[in-house]
Design a protein around this motif. Structure first.
Motif, PDB file in Angstrom:
ATOM      1  N   PHE A 110       0.814  -1.204   0.000  1.00  0.00           N
ATOM      2  CA  PHE A 110       0.000   0.000   0.000  1.00  0.00           C
ATOM      3  C   PHE A 110       0.847   1.253   0.000  1.00  0.00           C
ATOM      4  CE2 PHE A 110      -2.833  -3.142   1.703  1.00  0.00           C
ATOM      5  CZ  PHE A 110      -4.026  -2.832   1.122  1.00  0.00           C
ATOM      6  N   MET A 124      -2.661   3.108  10.698  1.00  0.00           N
ATOM      7  CA  MET A 124      -1.626   2.655  11.612  1.00  0.00           C
ATOM      8  C   MET A 124      -1.059   3.786  12.463  1.00  0.00           C
ATOM      9  SD  MET A 124       1.946   0.883  10.603  1.00  0.00           S
ATOM     10  CE  MET A 124       1.638  -0.845  10.693  1.00  0.00           C
ATOM     11  N   VAL A 132       1.856  -5.177  15.541  1.00  0.00           N
ATOM     12  CA  VAL A 132       1.662  -6.091  14.411  1.00  0.00           C
ATOM     13  C   VAL A 132       2.775  -7.128  14.383  1.00  0.00           C
ATOM     14  CG1 VAL A 132       1.579  -6.252  11.897  1.00  0.00           C
ATOM     15  CG2 VAL A 132       0.463  -4.343  13.051  1.00  0.00           C
ATOM     16  N   ARG A 133       4.003  -6.638  14.560  1.00  0.00           N
ATOM     17  CA  ARG A 133       5.152  -7.552  14.529  1.00  0.00           C
ATOM     18  C   ARG A 133       5.008  -8.616  15.618  1.00  0.00           C
ATOM     19  NH1 ARG A 133       8.782  -3.698  14.547  1.00  0.00           N
ATOM     20  NH2 ARG A 133       8.778  -3.384  12.305  1.00  0.00           N
ATOM     21  N   HIS A 137       4.535 -12.719  15.197  1.00  0.00           N
ATOM     22  CA  HIS A 137       5.482 -13.661  15.790  1.00  0.00           C
ATOM     23  C   HIS A 137       4.805 -14.605  16.770  1.00  0.00           C
ATOM     24  CE1 HIS A 137       9.410 -12.666  14.168  1.00  0.00           C
ATOM     25  NE2 HIS A 137       8.962 -11.435  14.059  1.00  0.00           N
ATOM     26  N   GLU A 148       3.440 -14.756   5.926  1.00  0.00           N
ATOM     27  CA  GLU A 148       4.622 -14.037   5.433  1.00  0.00           C
ATOM     28  C   GLU A 148       4.854 -14.297   3.957  1.00  0.00           C
ATOM     29  OE1 GLU A 148       7.716 -15.077   8.182  1.00  0.00           O
ATOM     30  OE2 GLU A 148       7.160 -13.440   9.523  1.00  0.00           O
ATOM     31  N   ILE A 151       1.943 -12.332   2.088  1.00  0.00           N
ATOM     32  CA  ILE A 151       1.974 -10.874   2.183  1.00  0.00           C
ATOM     33  C   ILE A 151       3.313 -10.317   1.726  1.00  0.00           C
ATOM     34  CG2 ILE A 151       1.778  -8.891   3.734  1.00  0.00           C
ATOM     35  CD1 ILE A 151      -0.854 -10.371   3.312  1.00  0.00           C
ATOM     36  N   HIS A 152       4.386 -10.894   2.197  1.00  0.00           N
ATOM     37  CA  HIS A 152       5.700 -10.329   1.881  1.00  0.00           C
ATOM     38  C   HIS A 152       6.394 -11.071   0.741  1.00  0.00           C
ATOM     39  CE1 HIS A 152       5.413  -7.719   5.300  1.00  0.00           C
ATOM     40  NE2 HIS A 152       5.135  -8.731   6.071  1.00  0.00           N
TER      41      HIS A 152
ATOM     42  N   VAL B  52      -4.173  -6.312   5.743  1.00  0.00           N
ATOM     43  CA  VAL B  52      -3.142  -6.446   4.705  1.00  0.00           C
ATOM     44  C   VAL B  52      -2.227  -5.226   4.715  1.00  0.00           C
ATOM     45  CG1 VAL B  52      -2.751  -6.588   2.218  1.00  0.00           C
ATOM     46  CG2 VAL B  52      -4.516  -7.985   3.281  1.00  0.00           C
ATOM     47  N   LEU B  54      -1.547  -3.244   7.258  1.00  0.00           N
ATOM     48  CA  LEU B  54      -0.686  -3.291   8.443  1.00  0.00           C
ATOM     49  C   LEU B  54       0.438  -4.292   8.265  1.00  0.00           C
ATOM     50  CD1 LEU B  54      -3.348  -3.169  11.315  1.00  0.00           C
ATOM     51  CD2 LEU B  54      -1.762  -1.375  10.678  1.00  0.00           C
ATOM     52  N   LEU B  55       0.096  -5.455   7.716  1.00  0.00           N
ATOM     53  CA  LEU B  55       1.122  -6.480   7.525  1.00  0.00           C
ATOM     54  C   LEU B  55       2.154  -6.031   6.499  1.00  0.00           C
ATOM     55  CD1 LEU B  55      -1.078  -9.711   7.530  1.00  0.00           C
ATOM     56  CD2 LEU B  55       0.567  -9.028   9.273  1.00  0.00           C
ATOM     57  N   GLN B  56       1.686  -5.412   5.423  1.00  0.00           N
ATOM     58  CA  GLN B  56       2.625  -4.988   4.388  1.00  0.00           C
ATOM     59  C   GLN B  56       3.518  -3.851   4.865  1.00  0.00           C
ATOM     60  OE1 GLN B  56       0.101  -4.168   1.031  1.00  0.00           O
ATOM     61  NE2 GLN B  56       0.394  -6.220   0.199  1.00  0.00           N
ATOM     62  N   ALA B  57       2.984  -3.039   5.753  1.00  0.00           N
ATOM     63  CA  ALA B  57       3.777  -1.910   6.240  1.00  0.00           C
ATOM     64  C   ALA B  57       4.707  -2.310   7.370  1.00  0.00           C
ATOM     65  CB  ALA B  57       2.847  -0.803   6.724  1.00  0.00           C
ATOM     66  N   THR B  58       4.602  -3.558   7.813  1.00  0.00           N
ATOM     67  CA  THR B  58       5.402  -3.996   8.949  1.00  0.00           C
ATOM     68  C   THR B  58       6.174  -5.243   8.579  1.00  0.00           C
ATOM     69  OG1 THR B  58       3.600  -3.214  10.335  1.00  0.00           O
ATOM     70  CG2 THR B  58       5.323  -4.484  11.424  1.00  0.00           C
ATOM     71  N   PRO B  59       7.314  -5.078   7.923  1.00  0.00           N
ATOM     72  CA  PRO B  59       8.098  -6.274   7.607  1.00  0.00           C
ATOM     73  C   PRO B  59       8.596  -6.934   8.878  1.00  0.00           C
ATOM     74  CG  PRO B  59       9.326  -4.296   7.078  1.00  0.00           C
ATOM     75  CD  PRO B  59       7.952  -3.863   7.476  1.00  0.00           C
ATOM     76  N   THR B  60       8.587  -8.255   8.841  1.00  0.00           N
ATOM     77  CA  THR B  60       9.076  -8.990  10.000  1.00  0.00           C
ATOM     78  C   THR B  60      10.449  -9.536   9.699  1.00  0.00           C
ATOM     79  OG1 THR B  60       8.059 -10.998   9.190  1.00  0.00           O
ATOM     80  CG2 THR B  60       6.748  -9.635  10.671  1.00  0.00           C
ATOM     81  N   CYS B  61      11.176  -9.861  10.742  1.00  0.00           N
ATOM     82  CA  CYS B  61      12.554 -10.359  10.565  1.00  0.00           C
ATOM     83  C   CYS B  61      12.565 -11.624   9.727  1.00  0.00           C
ATOM     84  CB  CYS B  61      13.188 -10.642  11.918  1.00  0.00           C
ATOM     85  SG  CYS B  61      13.406  -9.147  12.890  1.00  0.00           S
ATOM     86  N   ASP B  62      11.596 -12.507   9.968  1.00  0.00           N
ATOM     87  CA  ASP B  62      11.607 -13.796   9.290  1.00  0.00           C
ATOM     88  C   ASP B  62      11.502 -13.648   7.789  1.00  0.00           C
ATOM     89  OD1 ASP B  62      11.831 -14.929  11.676  1.00  0.00           O
ATOM     90  OD2 ASP B  62       9.784 -15.700  11.809  1.00  0.00           O
ATOM     91  N   GLU B  63      10.754 -12.623   7.362  1.00  0.00           N
ATOM     92  CA  GLU B  63      10.574 -12.493   5.921  1.00  0.00           C
ATOM     93  C   GLU B  63      11.717 -11.747   5.277  1.00  0.00           C
ATOM     94  OE1 GLU B  63       9.743  -9.805   3.869  1.00  0.00           O
ATOM     95  OE2 GLU B  63       9.779  -8.263   5.388  1.00  0.00           O
ATOM     96  N   ARG B  67      14.353 -12.750   1.674  1.00  0.00           N
ATOM     97  CA  ARG B  67      14.488 -11.680   0.694  1.00  0.00           C
ATOM     98  C   ARG B  67      15.960 -11.390   0.440  1.00  0.00           C
ATOM     99  NH1 ARG B  67      10.408  -6.559   1.228  1.00  0.00           N
ATOM    100  NH2 ARG B  67       8.622  -7.533   0.286  1.00  0.00           N
ATOM    101  N   ARG B  70      17.411 -14.130  -1.548  1.00  0.00           N
ATOM    102  CA  ARG B  70      16.994 -14.073  -2.946  1.00  0.00           C
ATOM    103  C   ARG B  70      17.652 -12.921  -3.681  1.00  0.00           C
ATOM    104  NH1 ARG B  70      11.745 -15.136  -1.031  1.00  0.00           N
ATOM    105  NH2 ARG B  70      11.230 -12.951  -1.226  1.00  0.00           N
TER     106      ARG B  70
END
Lengths: 192, 181
Positions: A110, A124, A132-133, A137, A148, A151-152, B52, B54-63, B67, B70
């Protein structure tokens, strides 16, 4: 992040039904706008995924509210505005030929492209990122992987199912369970 | 969170699939029809957009990890391997340096046939190598307490136990030899 469409009090966009007879048309629409515009913006964005088109739709919605709002039941203001917004959004979607390619851009983020970005600040708050994080987790690993990657990782559910060697129904179930936990964890965040 | 119009988890999943453009044509048409007059579907769409976003704006360490993996082109893999090898070599050198000097006989190095190597070894050693005279002086000055303070108690106990065991074995062997004689 509840989706109550009634017109009772709420964090944003909702409020007690007002005595419309005591307000001018402009005052009434201004009140509706202040209470409902964020909900409507997110709703219409969900259909169009284009902020310029969202602005066009909202302008039309509140113009119609100004023209026809006097006859709207004060208890059903949000329902009425949402219905008008829905009709206008689908009309514009067909008219503009908003195709599936443009819609997939939402998966790219977005906040990354102006043409498809939702003003994330509307949704947000600063402290929400950590929330969220943490919520992600706390998900069980099999659910977190699906979230993940979808979305990512920008993989489709079918691709995730193939890679994980599970039926797509399993992937969707994991996503559904994850969403249930995320919506519970994120609680009151959002436009209500 | 739950109200009369609150969407079910199934509604939410459908809305997320709609937002992520994963619905087929029939599902898409049916859901868009519901959006007109079904408050639960409307709320599901709003929630889906928010989650979606919120999740997209908040990258997590695992993902981030996959990346990053890759993002490394295949042709650079040898560079990564070289970097890893260099890092390991550096780590070995550091560990080598950090090993207590008592485990190495610097005097042997200093008296070796390669003075250059000896100098290098001395340069690596944070404490200068001691001369034989200094060794003798230290040996003369060493008290039992100082030795005990340098050597861990567990090591002393182990050595003493081993020594006692060795003496015992030697004693037994002596007895056996005497018996045989």
């Amino acid at each position: 992040m509840s989706g109550d469409s009634s017109n009772h009090s709420g964090p944003v966009g909702n409020g007690p039904p007002e005595d419309a007879s005591r307000l001018s048309d402009r005052e009434r629409v201004a009140l509706w706008h202040s209470r409902q515009v964020q909900w409507l913006r997110v709703f219409v964005f969900g259909i169009l995924r284009n902020n310029e088109l969202v602005d066009d739709v909202l302008q039309t919605v509140f113009r119609k509210a100004l023209e026809q709002g006097a006859s709207v039941d004060p208890q059903s203001v949000r329902a009425w505005l949402t219905r008008v917004a829905h009709n206008e959004a689908l009309l514009l979607k067909r008219k503009q030929g908003v195709d599936s390619r443009a819609m997939t851009k939402i998966g790219a983020g977005f906040s990354e492209s102006d043409s498809v970005s939702l003003p994330i600040d509307d949704i947000m708050r600063r402290e929400t990122a950590e929330q969220v994080r943490a919520a992600v987790h706390l998900l069980p690993p099999d659910q977190r992987i699906v979230v993940e990657r979808r979305i990512h990782g920008e993989q489709t559910f079918a691709e995730i199912a193939t890679e994980l060697r599970v039926p797509i129904g399993t992937v969707l179930t994991r996503m559904r369970l994850a969403l249930g936990k995320l919506r519970a964890a994120l609680g009151d965040e959002g436009v209500g | 969170m739950t109200t009369a119009n609150s969407p079910t988890d199934d509604d939410l999943l459908l809305a997320v699939r709609y937002v992520l453009n994963e619905c087929d044509a029939a599902e898409l048409a049916a859901f868009e029809t519901r959006l007109g007059d079904d408050p639960a579907a409307q709320a599901a769409l709003v929630e889906a957009v928010q989650i979606v976003a919120l999740l997209q704006a908040t990258p997590t360490c695992d993902e981030l990890a996959p990346r990053l993996v890759r993002s490394v082109p295949a042709r650079r893999s040898w560079q990564v391997a070289s970097l890893v090898a260099a890092t390991l070599l550096f780590a070995v050198v550091v560990v080598w340096q950090s090993v207590p000097s008592t485990q190495f006989d610097h005097t042997v190095v200093m008296t070796s046939e390669s003075p250059a190597l000896a100098q290098a070894w001395t340069a690596l050693d944070p404490q200068p190598a001691m001369s034989e005279d200094a060794d003798e002086a230290l040996t003369a000055d060493d008290s039992a307490d100082e030795v005990a303070s340098d050597v861990p108690d567990w090591l002393l106990a182990a050595v003493m136990a081993e020594a006692e065991q060795g003496e015992s074995i030697n004693h037994d062997m002596d007895l056996e030899e005497e018996t045989q004689l």
